[in-house]
Enzyme design. Structure first.
Site, PDB file in Angstrom:
ATOM      1  N   GLU A 106     -15.174  23.094   0.352  1.00  0.00           N
ATOM      2  CA  GLU A 106     -15.516  23.379  -1.052  1.00  0.00           C
ATOM      3  C   GLU A 106     -14.283  23.781  -1.858  1.00  0.00           C
ATOM      4  O   GLU A 106     -14.130  23.367  -3.009  1.00  0.00           O
ATOM      5  CB  GLU A 106     -16.591  24.472  -1.141  1.00  0.00           C
ATOM      6  CG  GLU A 106     -17.954  24.051  -0.587  1.00  0.00           C
ATOM      7  CD  GLU A 106     -18.658  22.972  -1.416  1.00  0.00           C
ATOM      8  OE1 GLU A 106     -18.151  22.589  -2.477  1.00  0.00           O
ATOM      9  OE2 GLU A 106     -19.731  22.513  -0.974  1.00  0.00           O
ATOM     10  N   ARG A 110     -12.799  21.265  -4.896  1.00  0.00           N
ATOM     11  CA  ARG A 110     -12.888  21.823  -6.257  1.00  0.00           C
ATOM     12  C   ARG A 110     -11.551  22.414  -6.714  1.00  0.00           C
ATOM     13  O   ARG A 110     -11.070  22.096  -7.798  1.00  0.00           O
ATOM     14  CB  ARG A 110     -13.966  22.912  -6.316  1.00  0.00           C
ATOM     15  CG  ARG A 110     -15.344  22.399  -5.953  1.00  0.00           C
ATOM     16  CD  ARG A 110     -16.393  23.491  -6.062  1.00  0.00           C
ATOM     17  NE  ARG A 110     -17.589  23.156  -5.313  1.00  0.00           N
ATOM     18  CZ  ARG A 110     -18.835  23.343  -5.725  1.00  0.00           C
ATOM     19  NH1 ARG A 110     -19.073  23.875  -6.881  1.00  0.00           N
ATOM     20  NH2 ARG A 110     -19.862  23.018  -4.969  1.00  0.00           N
ATOM     21  N   ASP A 233     -21.480  11.806   3.774  1.00  0.00           N
ATOM     22  CA  ASP A 233     -21.138  10.991   2.595  1.00  0.00           C
ATOM     23  C   ASP A 233     -19.647  10.803   2.292  1.00  0.00           C
ATOM     24  O   ASP A 233     -19.108   9.694   2.322  1.00  0.00           O
ATOM     25  CB  ASP A 233     -21.866  11.536   1.350  1.00  0.00           C
ATOM     26  CG  ASP A 233     -21.795  13.067   1.181  1.00  0.00           C
ATOM     27  OD1 ASP A 233     -21.053  13.721   1.937  1.00  0.00           O
ATOM     28  OD2 ASP A 233     -22.484  13.603   0.281  1.00  0.00           O
ATOM     29  N   GLU A 349     -24.086  12.254  -8.762  1.00  0.00           N
ATOM     30  CA  GLU A 349     -23.798  11.007  -8.032  1.00  0.00           C
ATOM     31  C   GLU A 349     -24.404   9.750  -8.660  1.00  0.00           C
ATOM     32  O   GLU A 349     -23.763   8.707  -8.710  1.00  0.00           O
ATOM     33  CB  GLU A 349     -24.257  11.132  -6.578  1.00  0.00           C
ATOM     34  CG  GLU A 349     -23.354  12.004  -5.704  1.00  0.00           C
ATOM     35  CD  GLU A 349     -23.554  13.507  -5.879  1.00  0.00           C
ATOM     36  OE1 GLU A 349     -24.447  13.912  -6.669  1.00  0.00           O
ATOM     37  OE2 GLU A 349     -22.828  14.283  -5.242  1.00  0.00           O
ATOM     38  N   THR A 433     -13.708  13.334  -4.685  1.00  0.00           N
ATOM     39  CA  THR A 433     -15.163  13.442  -4.588  1.00  0.00           C
ATOM     40  C   THR A 433     -15.743  14.439  -5.580  1.00  0.00           C
ATOM     41  O   THR A 433     -16.949  14.530  -5.741  1.00  0.00           O
ATOM     42  CB  THR A 433     -15.601  13.771  -3.139  1.00  0.00           C
ATOM     43  OG1 THR A 433     -17.000  13.518  -3.008  1.00  0.00           O
ATOM     44  CG2 THR A 433     -15.276  15.209  -2.764  1.00  0.00           C
TER      45      THR A 433
HETATM   46  C1  DMJ Z   1     -19.787  17.860  -5.259  1.00  0.00           C
HETATM   47  O1  DMJ Z   1     -19.205  19.066  -4.906  1.00  0.00           O
HETATM   48  C2  DMJ Z   1     -19.103  16.700  -4.584  1.00  0.00           C
HETATM   49  O2  DMJ Z   1     -19.425  15.531  -5.256  1.00  0.00           O
HETATM   50  C3  DMJ Z   1     -19.465  16.577  -3.133  1.00  0.00           C
HETATM   51  O3  DMJ Z   1     -18.882  15.431  -2.547  1.00  0.00           O
HETATM   52  C4  DMJ Z   1     -20.953  16.507  -2.971  1.00  0.00           C
HETATM   53  N1  DMJ Z   1     -21.654  17.543  -3.691  1.00  0.00           N
HETATM   54  C5  DMJ Z   1     -21.258  17.917  -5.007  1.00  0.00           C
HETATM   55  C6  DMJ Z   1     -22.020  17.236  -6.117  1.00  0.00           C
HETATM   56  O4  DMJ Z   1     -23.305  16.919  -5.867  1.00  0.00           O
END
Ligand code: DMJ
Length: 441
Positions: A106, A110, A233, A349, A433
């Protein structure tokens, strides 16, 4: 008459593909609304709780999740004053010398991701210094017997814990540590993250699938469910994006090996609609027909990997999922078309996939989808102080939370979907991501 309509389509569609939709400015106004809520009620904290109007911090000390995640979206939207105040807050207050045990994945996607893109877009070397400090404090995660990373690390002591980790949290370090190496000139970050991915790839099953949980000490799988949802994912996503960002053809081969298996075993067609469910990683035997908000990143990734046909088909399925209750659930049984996990935490997403499809095909249907997503989000999630998660997409009951990825991703992808193409040069960047952009070279 028919000829005139056809002529109109021919003339108007290519022009539309370049056009800025009026929705773009409206999204910027919603961004401002949410940021103003954060400013007024949670300034300096990780996030705003938009119903109680109180702050939320992940750990004992704030790591400024919302401002760091939001900064590059502000720059893309041209919100200069907001970006200046966010920059001032980040550079004056953000420290990683804190008594906190953090979840590596995380903070990487981020914070490390946000700081690296801030450095690229703004140029201030203090962003890179902060990214490097964070990267150094995270490095102990790689000190396992296999080279697969631990899940949690204490930022001051370097103590690690949780030997059971998952492919997403193992593989989704590749871009950030790679970019840290690129910008600092020190190869060690990229090497460690790459080794973790190589080890994980070697642990794939004989039918080329991965499971959900793996022990990083023994290298044994502890959960063999294979799917494209949370916990797996972005492992696939980073193989593909790593190959594009670093020009690394071996990552592309790994992606292709996995996608061949995923399309053979995990893909599922029900009444003519394409979905991706859950199977056993060793046998390929189907375990459930579950799809959801997280899986909805998949059309965007398929498209980026060159599979337009499946990308379009799966996005249509996702749109059905969204329209079942006017907003998508976290989990759907696509066999019965019933909700199995009713929450909606403001996820991006499905919008991200619409953006990639729009950007590539120019087909107005994807902007129209985006308009539906946008209107429903505003109708059901907007509050006086920001936007709130939904506890239940059926009843539309709200929950007192607003994740930082709402600023980093959800509003950014909506904006880019409605803005003119030149608002962001996707061809020159890879989005991580969390939707933080990195320049390809
Ligand atoms: C985000 O922190 C990122 O996209 C992660 O890969 C998956 N979950 C959240 C958004 O849904």
């Amino acid at each position: 008459m028919l000829f005139r309509s056809l002529l109109l389509v021919v003339l108007v569609v290519p022009a539309l593909a370049q056009d800025r939709s009026p929705y773009a400015d409206s999204v910027v106004a919603q961004f401002r609304h949410a940021w103003n809520g954060y400013r007024a009620h949670a300034w300096g904290h990780d996030a705003l709780k938009p119903l109680s109007r109180t702050p939320h911090d992940w750990y004992r000390t704030s790591l400024l999740m919302t401002p760091v995640d939001a900064f590059d979206t502000m720059l893309m939207m041209g919100l200069r004053d907001e970006a200046a105040e966010a920059k001032q807050l980040i550079l004056s207050r953000l420290t990683f010398d804190v008594d906190a045990e953090v979840q590596a994945f995380e903070v990487v996607i981020r914070l490390l991701g946000g700081l690296l893109s801030a450095y690229e877009l703004d140029g201030d070397p203090r962003f890179l210094a902060s990214a490097r400090d964070l990267g150094d404090r995270l490095m102990p995660i790689f000190d396992s017997p296999t080279g697969l990373p631990f899940r949690f690390v204490h930022l001051q002591t370097g103590a690690v814990r949780d030997s059971v980790n998952n492919p997403a949290e193992i593989g989704t370090l590749l871009l950030e540590f790679g970019m840290l190496s690129r910008h600092t000139g020190d190869p060690v970050y990229a090497q460690k993250a790459r080794r973790a991915v190589d080890v994980l790839f070697d642990r794939r099953s004989s039918i080329d699938l991965v499971g959900t949980w793996i022990d990083v000490v023994s290298g044994d799988w502890t959960n063999t469910s294979s799917h494209v949802g949370g916990a797996i994912d972005s492992y696939y996503e980073y193989l593909l994006k790593g190959s594009i960002l670093f020009g690394d053809s071996s990552l592309r081969r790994m992606y292709d090996v996995h996608m061949t298996a995923v399309n053979r075993y995990v893909a599922d067609t029900v009444n003519g609609s394409l979905w991706y469910g859950r199977v056993n990683m060793q046998t390929g035997v189907r375990m459930s027909r579950r799809y959801g908000a997280l899986e909805a990143f998949m059309p965007g990734m398929l498209l980026l990997g060159g599979d337009l046909k499946r990308a379009k088909a799966l996005q249509s399925s996702g749109y059905r999922m969204w329209n079942l209750h006017g907003i998508e659930p976290e989990g759907l049984d696509y066999g019965a078309m019933t909700v199995v996990h009713p929450g909606y935490p403001l996820r991006p997403e499905i919008i991200e996939s619409a953006y990639y499809l729009w950007r590539t095909t120019g087909d107005p249907v994807y902007r129209e989808m985006g308009e539906t997503f946008y209107r429903d989000l505003v109708s059901y999630c907007r509050t006086d102080a920001g936007f709130a998660h939904l506890k239940n997409v059926v009843t539309k009951e709200k929950k007192d939370a607003m994740e930082s990825f709402f600023f980093a991703e959800t509003l950014k992808y909506l904006y880019l979907l409605f803005a003119e193409k030149s608002a962001f040069d996707l061809d020159a960047h890879v989005l991580n991501t969390e939707a933080h952009p990195y320049r390809k070279n």
